[in-house]
Write a protein that holds these residues in place. Structure first.
Motif, PDB file in Angstrom:
ATOM      1  N   LEU A 167      32.128  26.164 -24.228  1.00  0.00           N
ATOM      2  CA  LEU A 167      30.812  25.546 -24.101  1.00  0.00           C
ATOM      3  C   LEU A 167      30.909  24.174 -23.451  1.00  0.00           C
ATOM      4  CD1 LEU A 167      29.206  26.466 -27.554  1.00  0.00           C
ATOM      5  CD2 LEU A 167      28.605  27.385 -25.309  1.00  0.00           C
ATOM      6  N   ASN A 168      31.926  23.406 -23.849  1.00  0.00           N
ATOM      7  CA  ASN A 168      32.120  22.070 -23.297  1.00  0.00           C
ATOM      8  C   ASN A 168      32.388  22.106 -21.802  1.00  0.00           C
ATOM      9  OD1 ASN A 168      34.521  19.955 -22.582  1.00  0.00           O
ATOM     10  ND2 ASN A 168      32.942  18.994 -23.836  1.00  0.00           N
ATOM     11  N   ILE A 224      29.004  23.747 -19.944  1.00  0.00           N
ATOM     12  CA  ILE A 224      27.706  23.076 -20.078  1.00  0.00           C
ATOM     13  C   ILE A 224      27.917  21.588 -20.312  1.00  0.00           C
ATOM     14  CG2 ILE A 224      25.525  22.985 -21.336  1.00  0.00           C
ATOM     15  CD1 ILE A 224      26.082  25.863 -22.250  1.00  0.00           C
ATOM     16  N   ASP A 270      26.798  18.032 -24.194  1.00  0.00           N
ATOM     17  CA  ASP A 270      27.452  19.334 -24.198  1.00  0.00           C
ATOM     18  C   ASP A 270      27.321  19.910 -25.608  1.00  0.00           C
ATOM     19  OD1 ASP A 270      30.173  19.427 -25.752  1.00  0.00           O
ATOM     20  OD2 ASP A 270      30.206  17.493 -24.724  1.00  0.00           O
ATOM     21  N   LYS A 317      29.255  21.598 -27.709  1.00  0.00           N
ATOM     22  CA  LYS A 317      30.400  21.961 -28.551  1.00  0.00           C
ATOM     23  C   LYS A 317      30.197  21.592 -30.019  1.00  0.00           C
ATOM     24  CE  LYS A 317      33.314  17.809 -27.980  1.00  0.00           C
ATOM     25  NZ  LYS A 317      32.364  17.009 -27.181  1.00  0.00           N
ATOM     26  N   ASN A 326      21.480  20.004 -31.054  1.00  0.00           N
ATOM     27  CA  ASN A 326      22.600  20.631 -31.762  1.00  0.00           C
ATOM     28  C   ASN A 326      22.196  21.097 -33.161  1.00  0.00           C
ATOM     29  OD1 ASN A 326      24.382  20.320 -29.618  1.00  0.00           O
ATOM     30  ND2 ASN A 326      25.091  18.325 -30.303  1.00  0.00           N
TER      31      ASN A 326
END
Length: 215
Positions: free
Chosen positions: A22-23, A26, A40, A42, A160
């Protein structure tokens, strides 16, 4: 090494891999005033790890991902420091509160407090570190706190938190079906939690789009 420890190590390794993917895939700015700060996702995976196993697991995943990010993206020890502080104040706080208050409300409260602590700590640390890292006057960084750094961290943690609530149940269900996580482990998130999380995430995304002139 017993079977439960092997399963935990496997799960933590899997979560680290997911967080890094993911990091790397994105990463983008969300607040125009501080375009050097990039979102990001993560932390979503790191919070899930903490909800399953506790705050220490969030710290371990955060540290591993920060070192790997340095290897993949480059940077300095300051990047590792800032990444760990940002992620741990959010994810470890959320996981710690949930461990003490093992309910849906505990999960929500933990994410809320994690958002506040992360925003407060990153406001302080950006004020200290950013002038050193970018070679800019401290006065210039102070001028970016209210219009840029504080909103960035609130919005980042808001996304998040919302996505964590939205996807937690499917992720943990998949881990349970694979036999990696026990049935009794984790917060019991139902449809209502997914609705709350989805609403939060969409609301924050709309705010970000408005700030960037997309509406």
């Amino acid at each position: 090494m017993n079977n439960s420890k092997t399963k935990k190590m496997t799960t933590v390794g899997l979560l680290c891999a997911m967080a890094m993917v993911l990091n790397l895939l994105i990463s983008f700015p969300i607040v125009p005033a501080v375009s050097f700060l990039k979102f990001d996702p993560k932390d979503i995976v790191i919070v899930i790890g903490g909800f399953i196993y506790g705050p220490l697991t969030s710290f371990v995943i955060s540290a591993i991902c920060s070192v790997l990010e340095l290897l993949f993206r480059g940077g300095t020890i300051l990047d590792i420091l800032m990444n760990v502080i940002s992620t741990c104040t959010f994810a470890c706080t959320a996981a710690f509160v949930y461990k003490k208050m093992h309910t849906k409300n505990g999960a929500i409260l933990g994410l809320f407090l994690g958002t506040l602590f992360c925003t407060a700590s990153m406001t302080l640390w950006n004020y200290i570190i950013t002038p050193i890292y970018y070679g800019m006057p401290r006065e210039a960084v102070a001028a970016m706190l209210v219009p840029g750094i504080i909103p960035f961290n609130l919005l980042k943690c808001g996304i998040n938190s919302g996505v964590t609530l939205f996807i937690y149940k499917p992720v943990v269900t998949a881990l349970r079906r694979s036999g990696l996580v026990k049935e009794s482990t984790g917060v019991s998130t139902g449809r209502s939690m997914a609705v709350i999380g989805g609403f939060m995430a969409v609301s924050v995304v709309l705010i970000i789009c408005t700030m960037n002139g997309l509406f």
